[in-house]
Design a protein around this motif. Structure first.
Motif, PDB file in Angstrom:
ATOM      1  N   LYS A 102       0.810  -1.148  -0.001  1.00 24.12           N
ATOM      2  CA  LYS A 102      -0.181   0.151  -0.082  1.00 24.12           C
ATOM      3  C   LYS A 102       0.817   1.169   0.035  1.00 24.12           C
ATOM      4  O   LYS A 102       0.318   2.277   0.349  1.00 24.12           O
ATOM      5  CB  LYS A 102      -0.977  -0.025   1.326  1.00 24.12           C
ATOM      6  N   SER A 103       2.045   0.943  -0.418  1.00 21.29           N
ATOM      7  CA  SER A 103       2.986   2.212  -0.455  1.00 21.29           C
ATOM      8  C   SER A 103       3.401   2.501  -1.947  1.00 21.29           C
ATOM      9  O   SER A 103       3.385   1.670  -2.621  1.00 21.29           O
ATOM     10  CB  SER A 103       4.468   2.046   0.241  1.00 21.29           C
ATOM     11  N   ARG A 104       3.529   3.930  -2.076  1.00 17.81           N
ATOM     12  CA  ARG A 104       3.482   4.309  -3.626  1.00 17.81           C
ATOM     13  C   ARG A 104       4.549   5.867  -3.648  1.00 17.81           C
ATOM     14  O   ARG A 104       4.135   6.441  -3.093  1.00 17.81           O
ATOM     15  CB  ARG A 104       2.211   4.475  -4.231  1.00 17.81           C
ATOM     16  N   PHE A 105       5.443   5.854  -4.580  1.00 20.30           N
ATOM     17  CA  PHE A 105       6.361   6.890  -4.735  1.00 20.30           C
ATOM     18  C   PHE A 105       5.979   7.131  -6.054  1.00 20.30           C
ATOM     19  O   PHE A 105       6.191   6.552  -6.967  1.00 20.30           O
ATOM     20  CB  PHE A 105       7.529   6.553  -4.151  1.00 20.30           C
ATOM     21  N   THR A 106       5.837   8.552  -6.537  1.00 21.98           N
ATOM     22  CA  THR A 106       5.719   9.042  -7.787  1.00 21.98           C
ATOM     23  C   THR A 106       7.099  10.058  -7.993  1.00 21.98           C
ATOM     24  O   THR A 106       7.026  10.977  -7.483  1.00 21.98           O
ATOM     25  CB  THR A 106       4.278   9.589  -8.055  1.00 21.98           C
TER      26      THR A 106
ATOM     27  N   GLU B 300       6.459  12.387  -5.023  1.00 19.13           N
ATOM     28  CA  GLU B 300       5.207  12.438  -3.956  1.00 19.13           C
ATOM     29  C   GLU B 300       5.167  10.972  -3.517  1.00 19.13           C
ATOM     30  O   GLU B 300       5.534   9.879  -4.252  1.00 19.13           O
ATOM     31  CB  GLU B 300       4.014  12.520  -4.948  1.00 19.13           C
ATOM     32  N   GLU B 303       0.798   6.617   1.222  1.00 20.19           N
ATOM     33  CA  GLU B 303       0.314   5.300   1.795  1.00 20.19           C
ATOM     34  C   GLU B 303      -0.930   5.445   2.329  1.00 20.19           C
ATOM     35  O   GLU B 303      -1.555   6.225   2.483  1.00 20.19           O
ATOM     36  CB  GLU B 303       1.501   5.520   3.237  1.00 20.19           C
TER      37      GLU B 303
END
Lengths: 366, 366
Positions: A102-106, B300, B303
């Motif tokens: 559930k972790s996301r970096f853009t 960006e 979580e």
């Protein structure tokens, strides 16, 4: 483009290549890392224009081909921080999204066409060395190199292939380290590689799974290949001092001392040396060496150590740190100190083992 | 005078008292440690004029009485470095020689009459606290104190004894930590002790073998006695803000979240927060809290975390470090976040446990 990559593999490779990415740069693209998928292989590249890495990842899945550049140090930190065992990277032409659970970096991307070109192809001499042997020799030599990048011709490790030996030599004007092994490579020549590149190299090959290190040299650049990684290093264009004139040819006094006893004594005496002139005095007698340091007004330390001596008595001063670092790089239980005279350098080497030695210049006793 | 002292005891005591010795001082005597043998007891004293230590060693042998002062940080380093289990100190009226086996340090001494006088006698209130309880409460509170010594009234821990509770409070203007326990001491009052003195205190009592901590307070100074050691701390003469006005009285939203999940998410999001405005955004929904941070041009992070929520949805921003440090000081598996509104502070506390809570002020979301 959507990639799915095992996290450990990606984290290991990224942390290796991102080491050369400069912390600050004039142009953002110089802080980038290039991801490129082509012919079923993911290559990750980074360069600081002196040293470059290109590394391959083959164990991954993708739905297409493409290339993008992201900020290197950030991508490295992001990948290390993500949870789980797999990382998904989605590139939409504008940004790259690294996600897991559930972790996301853009991260915004940069144009791969602007990424500094550096070719991993080095055409010239080519031969295979033993990774562990090169690692050992580097460990024994590079600590003595000058740390200051301004001293261009000493902030290096000399790689010297002569008809008999491969030698690594490093020196900073006060001391010198030399490590050697047989040269079976049918190549005679030498080049200088910067201390920084050698540190990056040492920490990168540490993870190599094979002992085969392919070295290529075209006169301007050296290419190292190991484990699907190519490291390209530009040779330092400077003149290393003629170190052979520094190597003493004969000695008046030779002592053998238990290495750890000497190291512990030097550490204690360094406390007093630091308060004063950073000098330790060695007084070599028949069975005892007195090791001492004093500051005129803050204290004095004296140690007595058993030694085996051949030759004359000797009184001589050194910077204790240089003696310490040399002894700490000796692998044998005892260490040999060979003195020429009380104004000349000491040669420190293991007992009954060939292959490496250290030279430390004396300092005047006041 | 010749003393023989067990090394471990001497090293432990010296490292404790030498902590207050300043690294730099106008007069050499202010960097000194006083050794004094009298009535069969060796006392070792040090002070920086704000905080003082007097500690006793009883297990030693001596051939007489006397006193001398040596440079504190040097003596500490010397004693730690000496080999063996016993240290001999010989004082000849001019210098003190610390020796053990074949190692010997000679330190010049200073006149004990010039050593800054500080009396370990504090006459006034006096009662016995539990060492472990005070340690726990300090650990839960002092991290939130202002680090900057210029902020005299916040670079402290408030000790507040009211009719019901003993409370430790620390705050830096952006957050506040409060730890409390019952006050059975028949003393009502409060004082401020500097953060530095509390750090020295915490690292000193950690080695105490007894749980009894005698506290004395005369209005100007606090004396702590434990394990043959007396620590005297001058009270900080400043006004601590009225912290009770900061404690929220009612909440619109309460969530419970798994502590480690929240901590790991905050750490990841901090990577992106550091690139931008050091702000993390919390979006509290029915079962999920979105935790995110962004920089306008460098990336960006988002979580999603499961939460149990009572009350309204909430969108609010914080400095992620302050949330992190508060959660890291919560002992329970889950942590409770209580929100007043999106412009008000959050209260962070353990679930179903009394005794400590943290307040963090919000930052405006851009």
């Amino acid at each position: 483009m959507k990639l799915t990559i095992p996290k450990n593999e990606l984290a290991t490779k990224l942390s290796m290549v991102s080491k050369v990415v400069p912390a600050k740069a004039v142009k953002a693209i110089l802080q980038g890392i290039l991801f490129k998928v082509s012919d079923g292989v993911l290559t990750i590249s980074a360069t600081d224009l002196e040293t470059g890495f290109v590394t391959e990842i083959r164990e991954f899945t993708t739905d297409g081909e493409g290339a993008f550049v992201v900020e290197g140090k950030v991508a490295d930190e992001v990948v290390r921080s993500l949870p789980g065992s797999e990382i998904v990277i989605e590139y939409d032409g504008i940004s790259a999204t690294f996600s897991s659970q559930k972790s996301r970096f853009t991260l915004p991307t940069m144009d791969p066409k602007e990424f500094p070109e550096f070719s991993p192809d080095v055409n010239g001499e080519e031969f295979v060395l033993s990774t562990t042997q090169v690692e050992t020799m580097l460990d024994r030599s590079m600590f003595a190199a000058a740390k200051d990048e301004i001293m261009r011709n000493l902030n290096v490790v000399l790689w010297e292939f002569d008809s008999d030996y491969l030698r690594f030599v490093a020196a900073d004007g006060f001391r010198l380290a030399l490590a050697e092994s047989a040269n079976p490579y049918n190549f005679v020549g030498s080049f200088l590689l910067s201390l920084n590149s050698m540190k990056d190299f040492a920490s990168s090959v540490r993870m190599a799974s094979s002992d085969e290190l392919l070295l290529r040299f075209d006169g301007r650049r050296v290419g190292f290949s190991f484990d699907g990684t190519q490291m390209i290093v530009r040779v330092v264009d400077a003149e290393f001092p003629n170190y052979k004139t520094v190597l003493p040819q004969e000695f008046r006094t030779r002592i053998v001392v238990e290495k750890n006893t000497f190291i512990e004594a030097l550490k204690r005496v360094s406390i007093a040396a630091r308060l004063g002139s950073e000098t330790v005095k060695l007084e070599v007698g028949d069975e005892v060496m007195k090791v001492s340091a004093r500051s005129s007004d803050r204290g004095e330390a004296v140690e007595e150590i058993e030694v085996k001596k051949d030759g004359e008595d000797m009184i001589i001063g050194f910077n204790p740190r240089f003696l310490l670092e040399a002894c700490q790089h000796v692998d044998t239980e005892n260490v040999e100190l060979n003195f020429k005279d009380s104004n000349g350098p000491v040669q420190i080497n293991p007992v009954d083992v060939e292959g490496y030695l250290y030279i430390v210049m004396p300092v005047r006793l006041v």
